[in-house]
Design an enzyme around this catalytic site. Structure first.
Site, PDB file in Angstrom:
ATOM      1  N   TYR A 169       0.955  -1.148  -0.239  1.00 15.18           N
ATOM      2  CA  TYR A 169      -0.080   0.112  -0.025  1.00 15.18           C
ATOM      3  C   TYR A 169       0.943   1.320  -0.016  1.00 15.18           C
ATOM      4  O   TYR A 169       1.848   1.132   0.709  1.00 15.18           O
ATOM      5  CB  TYR A 169      -0.900  -0.046   1.234  1.00 15.18           C
ATOM      6  CG  TYR A 169      -1.816   1.210   1.594  1.00 15.18           C
ATOM      7  CD1 TYR A 169      -1.547   2.143   2.336  1.00 15.18           C
ATOM      8  CD2 TYR A 169      -2.845   1.206   0.531  1.00 15.18           C
ATOM      9  CE1 TYR A 169      -2.471   3.437   2.620  1.00 15.18           C
ATOM     10  CE2 TYR A 169      -3.497   2.418   0.706  1.00 15.18           C
ATOM     11  CZ  TYR A 169      -3.422   3.561   1.824  1.00 15.18           C
ATOM     12  OH  TYR A 169      -4.225   4.533   2.001  1.00 15.18           O
ATOM     13  N   ASP A 264       9.279   2.833  -0.922  1.00 15.95           N
ATOM     14  CA  ASP A 264       8.247   3.332  -0.100  1.00 15.95           C
ATOM     15  C   ASP A 264       8.742   3.066   1.466  1.00 15.95           C
ATOM     16  O   ASP A 264       8.358   1.912   1.901  1.00 15.95           O
ATOM     17  CB  ASP A 264       6.873   3.039  -0.447  1.00 15.95           C
ATOM     18  CG  ASP A 264       5.609   3.572   0.425  1.00 15.95           C
ATOM     19  OD1 ASP A 264       4.726   3.571  -0.008  1.00 15.95           O
ATOM     20  OD2 ASP A 264       6.296   4.350   1.371  1.00 15.95           O
ATOM     21  N   LYS A 292       4.993   9.503   8.541  1.00 13.53           N
ATOM     22  CA  LYS A 292       4.797   8.868   9.937  1.00 13.53           C
ATOM     23  C   LYS A 292       5.879   9.346  10.955  1.00 13.53           C
ATOM     24  O   LYS A 292       5.946  10.466  11.325  1.00 13.53           O
ATOM     25  CB  LYS A 292       4.897   7.492   9.856  1.00 13.53           C
ATOM     26  CG  LYS A 292       3.689   6.539   9.095  1.00 13.53           C
ATOM     27  CD  LYS A 292       3.780   5.170   8.881  1.00 13.53           C
ATOM     28  CE  LYS A 292       2.648   4.822   7.956  1.00 13.53           C
ATOM     29  NZ  LYS A 292       1.242   4.908   8.664  1.00 13.53           N
TER      30      LYS A 292
HETATM   31  P1  KE4 Z   1      -0.649   8.399   4.555  1.00 14.55           P
HETATM   32  O1  KE4 Z   1      -1.161   9.062   3.262  1.00 14.55           O
HETATM   33  O2  KE4 Z   1      -1.686   7.478   5.396  1.00 14.55           O
HETATM   34  O3  KE4 Z   1       0.207   9.317   5.390  1.00 14.55           O
HETATM   35  O4  KE4 Z   1       0.619   7.446   3.955  1.00 14.55           O
HETATM   36  C1  KE4 Z   1       0.326   6.189   3.021  1.00 14.55           C
HETATM   37  C2  KE4 Z   1       1.121   5.271   2.989  1.00 14.55           C
HETATM   38  C3  KE4 Z   1       2.044   5.146   2.080  1.00 14.55           C
HETATM   39  N1  KE4 Z   1       2.984   4.159   2.175  1.00 14.55           N
HETATM   40  C4  KE4 Z   1       3.024   3.208   3.206  1.00 14.55           C
HETATM   41  C5  KE4 Z   1       4.052   2.023   3.129  1.00 14.55           C
HETATM   42  C6  KE4 Z   1       2.138   3.311   3.992  1.00 14.55           C
HETATM   43  O5  KE4 Z   1       1.886   2.129   5.069  1.00 14.55           O
HETATM   44  C7  KE4 Z   1       1.088   4.253   4.068  1.00 14.55           C
HETATM   45  C8  KE4 Z   1      -0.012   4.506   5.045  1.00 14.55           C
HETATM   46  N2  KE4 Z   1      -0.107   3.290   6.251  1.00 14.55           N
HETATM   47  C9  KE4 Z   1      -1.457   3.029   6.836  1.00 14.55           C
HETATM   48  C10 KE4 Z   1      -1.318   1.930   7.686  1.00 14.55           C
HETATM   49  N3  KE4 Z   1      -1.410   0.631   7.068  1.00 14.55           N
HETATM   50  C11 KE4 Z   1      -2.071   4.203   7.267  1.00 14.55           C
HETATM   51  C12 KE4 Z   1      -3.257   3.887   8.238  1.00 14.55           C
HETATM   52  C13 KE4 Z   1      -4.813   4.546   7.571  1.00 14.55           C
HETATM   53  O6  KE4 Z   1      -4.817   4.300   6.118  1.00 14.55           O
HETATM   54  O7  KE4 Z   1      -5.458   4.985   8.470  1.00 14.55           O
END
Ligand code: KE4
Length: 452
Positions: A169, A264, A292
């Site tokens: 993701y 990523d 994060k």
């Molecule tokens: P954000 O747009 O949520 O800040 O980051 C997206 C993203 C990009 N790349 C990786 C490897 C990620 O894990 C994420 C976001 N992680 C999720 C947890 N599985 C965020 C939690 C959520 O979507 O509420």
């Protein structure tokens, strides 16, 4: 009102109302009330889907405050926290030094829309830790970081196609909300309404830990591939480590074909080591995306790489990308203080706690003879109810997610808040000491023995 049955031995200090015969009533009235109210004005009652507990059932706990490794909900119930805000809270919640840095920054205003020194300080710290990054751009989320990195890769190569892996993701930009069609290394299909076939057309889906699926894409259209984007440790199908040689293979095939390799590291950055996964595995990407931890709990993202690549981004170059709150002084201050506190000793201590949890979980699995595997890299791990190791998304899907839902709620009722999905990573912080780790393990054993 939830009524549950627990053995005293596994009881986390928890204001249960004892109703006799070893059953307890967990009063979550305030969370239930707030959830009803929230659903009237917030889509699904939440601001990010996974928080709604659809994967596990039950009522999301509305959190009143958090400190260290503990969450306290609006009903006054305490939980050992393994969500960690999905990764940022590696120091534990409300770290005093981070709060002070935030307060000092806020005293000087919350956002300028003009450059400030705090942006430089955080950039210098990140670049010092990740030498593959010569220049960086801050944005406001991991999604912004990955979508901008892909735009840069397409501009730099003059190519359109990107390759991602099923189960990885990278945020919710259209290029990533793509599912695999039939077969390996397939043409992508929209994975969400609103994602056009035009967006899906330029995304190829390969299989994680299966280098032949990557070769198949390159054999078909190597001159069209702008980038391969990968989580160097997958955390979004549960924790699935890359197998020996996989990242090195991606590095080689990208270099050989003039394709850019994007790591990523939104989740793994400064989580799995002081220099992220690229330091841990000794493989350098062309572009790294972050988020994060580098915001210390405030909204942040970043992408960076070689100076010649990054110089294509406006205002130095023609690739446009912008953001009102990018480089926000509060997020910069919280992120910089967080990284400052993440020294070698911190990673040594995270390893001690994380290994204790992993070993305790494995002991509980072997003692009870239950069907489950634990997969860990650094201070992120997942317990899968699976009879085999999970190597890719197909394996992750085949784990018993119904059982995870029951397990999740039983842990919640014992005062342990796991991430509400079997496809997520559990995050250990510097405040997860021996006692809470051992209480977690005892709750797991109790559930495996008493909750089918
Ligand atoms: P954000 O747009 O949520 O800040 O980051 C997206 C993203 C990009 N790349 C990786 C490897 C990620 O894990 C994420 C976001 N992680 C999720 C947890 N599985 C965020 C939690 C959520 O979507 O509420």
């Amino acid at each position: 009102m939830n009524v549950i049955r627990v053995s005293f031995s596994s009881l986390i200090p928890h204001p249960y109302l004892e109703t006799g015969w070893n059953t307890f009533q967990v009063n979550i009235y305030e969370s239930e009330t707030l959830f009803d109210r929230a659903r009237k004005v917030l889509v699904g009652g939440v601001n990010s889907p996974v928080r709604a507990f659809h994967a596990v059932g039950g009522t999301p706990r509305f959190i009143k405050h958090a400190k260290g490794c503990m969450l306290t909900d609006v009903d006054g119930l305490n939980y050992i926290d393994y969500i960690g805000s999905w990764g940022p809270m590696i120091l534990g919640h409300a770290h005093p030094d981070v709060l002070n840095a935030l307060k000092n920054a806020a005293d000087n205003g919350t956002s300028y829309g003009a450059p400030c020194e705090a942006e430089i300080e955080l950039a210098e710290e990140i670049i010092h830790r990740m030498p593959s990054i010569e220049k960086i751009r801050f944005v406001n989320s991991g999604t912004e970081a990955t979508m901008s990195a892909v735009r840069l890769a397409r501009a730099a190569t003059g190519r359109d196609v990107i390759v991602k892996f099923a189960g990885c993701y990278h945020g919710h930009a259209d290029s990533f909300l793509i599912q695999a069609g039939s077969g390996i290394a397939t043409f992508g299909l929209p994975d969400s309404p609103g994602v056009t076939s035009g967006s899906a057309r330029d995304t190829r889906i390969a299989r994680f830990n299966d280098f032949s699926s990557v070769e198949a894409v390159f054999n078909n259209e190597k001159d069209r591939i702008a980038a391969v984007i990968v989580e160097p440790v997958a955390g979004n199908m549960g924790v699935v480590p890359t197998e020996d040689g996989f990242l090195e293979g991606l590095r080689e095939i990208c270099t050989h074909n003039g394709t850019l390799l994007i790591f990523d590291e939104v989740m793994t950055g400064f989580r799995v080591s002081k220099g992220g996964a690229q330091e841990l595995f000794g493989v350098n990407p062309d572009i790294t995306t972050l988020g994060k931890i580098i915001g210390g709990g405030l909204p942040v993202g970043a992408y960076g790489g070689r100076a010649d690549l990054m110089s294509m981004i406006a205002p130095e170059g023609p690739v446009y990308q912008a953001g009102t709150l990018s480089g926000n002084p509060l997020a910069m201050a919280a992120g910089f203080k967080t990284l400052q506190l993440l020294n070698e000793d911190a990673y040594d201590n995270l390893e001690i706690s994380s290994r204790r949890l992993e070993e305790g979980l494995n002991q509980a699995i072997s003692e009870t003879g239950t069907t489950a595997v634990v997969q860990r890299i650094g201070s992120m791990l997942t317990l899968f109810f699976s009879s085999n190791p999970v190597r890719n998304m197909d394996d992750a899907v085949n784990a018993d997610h119904e059982r995870f839902g029951r397990f999740f709620n039983a842990m919640l009722d014992r005062g342990v808040h796991l991430p509400p999905s079997g496809y997520e990573a559990w995050f250990i912080s510097l405040t997860h000491g021996e006692e809470v780790i051992d209480r977690t393990i005892s709750a797991v054993k109790d559930i495996i023995l008493n909750v089918p």
